[in-house]
Design a protein around this motif. Structure first.
Motif, PDB file in Angstrom:
ATOM      1  N   GLY A 128       0.816  -1.210   0.000  1.00 30.68           N
ATOM      2  CA  GLY A 128       0.000   0.000   0.000  1.00 30.68           C
ATOM      3  C   GLY A 128       0.846   1.255   0.000  1.00 30.68           C
ATOM      4  N   GLU A 129       1.998   1.214   0.660  1.00 30.24           N
ATOM      5  CA  GLU A 129       2.887   2.372   0.653  1.00 30.24           C
ATOM      6  C   GLU A 129       3.397   2.653  -0.754  1.00 30.24           C
ATOM      7  N   THR A 130       3.710   1.584  -1.499  1.00 33.66           N
ATOM      8  CA  THR A 130       4.136   1.778  -2.887  1.00 33.66           C
ATOM      9  C   THR A 130       3.002   2.351  -3.717  1.00 33.66           C
ATOM     10  N   LEU A 131       1.797   1.834  -3.524  1.00 38.18           N
ATOM     11  CA  LEU A 131       0.641   2.357  -4.260  1.00 38.18           C
ATOM     12  C   LEU A 131       0.432   3.835  -3.950  1.00 38.18           C
ATOM     13  N   THR A 132       0.538   4.212  -2.682  1.00 37.47           N
ATOM     14  CA  THR A 132       0.382   5.624  -2.321  1.00 37.47           C
ATOM     15  C   THR A 132       1.439   6.478  -3.014  1.00 37.47           C
ATOM     16  N   GLY A 133       2.677   5.985  -3.048  1.00 38.73           N
ATOM     17  CA  GLY A 133       3.741   6.728  -3.709  1.00 38.73           C
ATOM     18  C   GLY A 133       3.485   6.915  -5.191  1.00 38.73           C
ATOM     19  N   VAL A 134       2.911   5.896  -5.830  1.00 39.79           N
ATOM     20  CA  VAL A 134       2.560   6.012  -7.244  1.00 39.79           C
ATOM     21  C   VAL A 134       1.437   7.028  -7.429  1.00 39.79           C
ATOM     22  N   LEU A 135       0.402   6.937  -6.592  1.00 37.90           N
ATOM     23  CA  LEU A 135      -0.723   7.874  -6.698  1.00 37.90           C
ATOM     24  C   LEU A 135      -0.272   9.315  -6.488  1.00 37.90           C
ATOM     25  N   ASP A 136       0.662   9.530  -5.581  1.00 34.73           N
ATOM     26  CA  ASP A 136       1.168  10.882  -5.359  1.00 34.73           C
ATOM     27  C   ASP A 136       1.703  11.494  -6.648  1.00 34.73           C
ATOM     28  N   GLN A 137       2.322  10.661  -7.483  1.00 35.92           N
ATOM     29  CA  GLN A 137       2.971  11.188  -8.679  1.00 35.92           C
ATOM     30  C   GLN A 137       2.085  11.183  -9.918  1.00 35.92           C
ATOM     31  N   VAL A 138       1.099  10.291  -9.982  1.00 39.66           N
ATOM     32  CA  VAL A 138       0.260  10.253 -11.189  1.00 39.66           C
ATOM     33  C   VAL A 138      -1.082  10.960 -10.984  1.00 39.66           C
ATOM     34  N   ALA A 139      -1.496  11.144  -9.724  1.00 37.18           N
ATOM     35  CA  ALA A 139      -2.807  11.737  -9.470  1.00 37.18           C
ATOM     36  C   ALA A 139      -2.755  12.966  -8.580  1.00 37.18           C
ATOM     37  N   GLY A 140      -1.621  13.199  -7.932  1.00 38.37           N
ATOM     38  CA  GLY A 140      -1.549  14.324  -7.009  1.00 38.37           C
ATOM     39  C   GLY A 140      -2.518  14.124  -5.859  1.00 38.37           C
ATOM     40  N   GLU A 141      -3.325  15.120  -5.590  1.00 39.92           N
ATOM     41  CA  GLU A 141      -4.289  15.042  -4.489  1.00 39.92           C
ATOM     42  C   GLU A 141      -5.669  14.586  -4.949  1.00 39.92           C
ATOM     43  N   GLU A 142      -5.817  14.298  -6.246  1.00 41.02           N
ATOM     44  CA  GLU A 142      -7.121  13.926  -6.771  1.00 41.02           C
ATOM     45  C   GLU A 142      -7.444  12.450  -6.473  1.00 41.02           C
ATOM     46  N   PRO A 143      -8.668  12.153  -6.049  1.00 39.87           N
ATOM     47  CA  PRO A 143      -9.070  10.753  -5.823  1.00 39.87           C
ATOM     48  C   PRO A 143      -9.079   9.975  -7.133  1.00 39.87           C
ATOM     49  N   VAL A 144      -8.917   8.669  -7.026  1.00 41.70           N
ATOM     50  CA  VAL A 144      -8.854   7.804  -8.206  1.00 41.70           C
ATOM     51  C   VAL A 144      -9.831   6.647  -8.067  1.00 41.70           C
ATOM     52  N   VAL A 145     -10.056   5.974  -9.178  1.00 42.82           N
ATOM     53  CA  VAL A 145     -10.793   4.713  -9.182  1.00 42.82           C
ATOM     54  C   VAL A 145      -9.775   3.597  -9.387  1.00 42.82           C
ATOM     55  N   LEU A 146      -9.728   2.655  -8.454  1.00 41.46           N
ATOM     56  CA  LEU A 146      -8.815   1.523  -8.562  1.00 41.46           C
ATOM     57  C   LEU A 146      -9.529   0.351  -9.214  1.00 41.46           C
ATOM     58  N   VAL A 147      -8.866  -0.262 -10.190  1.00 36.75           N
ATOM     59  CA  VAL A 147      -9.388  -1.448 -10.863  1.00 36.75           C
ATOM     60  C   VAL A 147      -8.368  -2.560 -10.669  1.00 36.75           C
ATOM     61  N   GLY A 148      -8.714  -3.556  -9.855  1.00 39.03           N
ATOM     62  CA  GLY A 148      -7.764  -4.597  -9.526  1.00 39.03           C
ATOM     63  C   GLY A 148      -8.184  -5.955 -10.034  1.00 39.03           C
ATOM     64  N   HIS A 149      -7.240  -6.660 -10.647  1.00 40.02           N
ATOM     65  CA  HIS A 149      -7.490  -8.024 -11.118  1.00 40.02           C
ATOM     66  C   HIS A 149      -6.796  -9.009 -10.190  1.00 40.02           C
ATOM     67  N   SER A 150      -7.523 -10.036  -9.743  1.00 40.06           N
ATOM     68  CA  SER A 150      -6.955 -11.131  -8.964  1.00 40.06           C
ATOM     69  C   SER A 150      -6.258 -10.589  -7.719  1.00 40.06           C
ATOM     70  N   MET A 151      -4.959 -10.827  -7.579  1.00 40.25           N
ATOM     71  CA  MET A 151      -4.199 -10.343  -6.432  1.00 40.25           C
ATOM     72  C   MET A 151      -4.217  -8.816  -6.366  1.00 40.25           C
ATOM     73  N   GLY A 152      -4.283  -8.163  -7.528  1.00 37.87           N
ATOM     74  CA  GLY A 152      -4.400  -6.710  -7.556  1.00 37.87           C
ATOM     75  C   GLY A 152      -5.702  -6.240  -6.946  1.00 37.87           C
ATOM     76  N   GLY A 153      -6.772  -7.029  -7.111  1.00 39.00           N
ATOM     77  CA  GLY A 153      -8.044  -6.699  -6.476  1.00 39.00           C
ATOM     78  C   GLY A 153      -7.979  -6.855  -4.977  1.00 39.00           C
TER      79      GLY A 153
END
Length: 301
Positions: A128-153
């Motif tokens: 989750g920390e890695t995911l947060t770090g990615v969101l910081d750089q691709v989305a900034g402060e804007e909320p996102v929709v996560l689409v997860g397959h299998s283990m990603g879900g």
């Protein structure tokens, strides 16, 4: 069915459907081009908008990220989370389709694709920390929709309740059950000495961290992420039923696990992709696209 053929078939079923992580000799055939390159960079999207396939730094690691499509007014950024044993290229054709309607990003988790290896065993907090770090750089402060397959879900479903300021909606594509460890260990007895018993041991080893991402799976109740739109889609082709003696029970456990994810939100629905195996975004992409369109529309409203 011979013992060897059963072991191979069942191994593919459980490693790809229950965990999404490759066992020895388990290379999932998605009937698509899993080696296809990520969408190419697009022009005219602005200097500050990460586009194309790039490597970014998250904490002490480098992470491979792909973003495509133009931002659409009112439509949240869609972030794709690949299954275990896969990487962002597996979802590249699906990402390209979604990019026609808005901006979409994907990334390789640590241990997958072009990202660094993790420094040691991971849990849901560390991924989750890695995911947060990615969101910081691709989305900034804007909320996102996560689409997860299998283990990603599974990762998306564990992440959203603790990050309600970051996640505006969820689409779970045949996600790993929140009680996956118990599902397998309880369904196939430890005393089984046949191929199913071997399959049980291999799968539980994967859950214990013997997978490329070194993620240790832990069971638990599903926490609430509030009233965000959540759409859960499960496979319709009952391929787990091919496992002799235990197949029907494994399918029942799988459906029960999908229903447990509905506790994520007051606005959650479960549906079945009737003609799809585990890779719903490959077998029936229209079903997945419709769910994402609905969730992004509701999230924007």
């Amino acid at each position: 069915m011979s013992r060897q053929k059963f072991a191979t078939t069942a191994g593919i079923a459980l490693c790809c459907a229950v965990v999404g992580v490759g066992l020895v000799g388990c290379d999932a055939d998605t009937d698509g081009d899993s080696s296809a390159p990520a969408p190419a960079p697009e022009e005219g999207t602005g200097e500050d908008l990460l586009t194309g396939t790039q490597t970014i730094t998250v904490g002490d690691h480098t992470v491979k990220v792909s973003c495509s499509g133009e931002p659409a007014d009112g439509r949240p950024l869609v972030v794709l989370l690949h299954g275990g044993g896969d990487d962002l290229t597996t979802m590249a054709p699906f990402q390209e389709t979604l990019s026609a309607d808005g901006r979409v990003c994907s990334y390789d988790r640590l241990g997958a694709g072009g990202s660094d290896q993790p420094g040691g065993p991971q849990d849901y907090d560390s991924v989750g920390e890695t995911l947060t770090g990615v969101l910081d750089q691709v989305a900034g402060e804007e909320p996102v929709v996560l689409v997860g397959h299998s283990m990603g879900g599974l990762i998306a479903g564990r992440y959203a309740p603790d990050h309600q300021d970051r996640v505006a909606g969820l689409v779970l594509l045949d996600s790993t059950s929140p009680t996956a460890v118990a599902d397998v260990s309880d369904r196939i007895p430890e005393s089984d000495t046949g191929p199913a018993g071997e399959l049980r041991a291999q799968t539980l080893a994967i859950f214990a961290g013997e997978n490329p991402e070194l993620l240790v799976f832990t069971d638990g109740d599903v926490a609430s992420a509030g009233d965000i739109p959540v759409r859960v889609i499960q496979h319709g082709q009952q391929y787990l039923g091919e496992v002799p003696e235990y197949g029907e029970g494994l399918e029942e456990d799988w459906t029960a696990g999908q229903n447990k994810w509905l506790a994520l939100s007051e606005d959650s629905e479960l549906s079945t992709a009737e003609n799809s195996g585990h890779y719903i975004h490959v077998d029936e992409p229209d079903v997945a696209v419709a769910a994402i369109d609905e969730v992004t529309t509701r999230a924007a409203g």
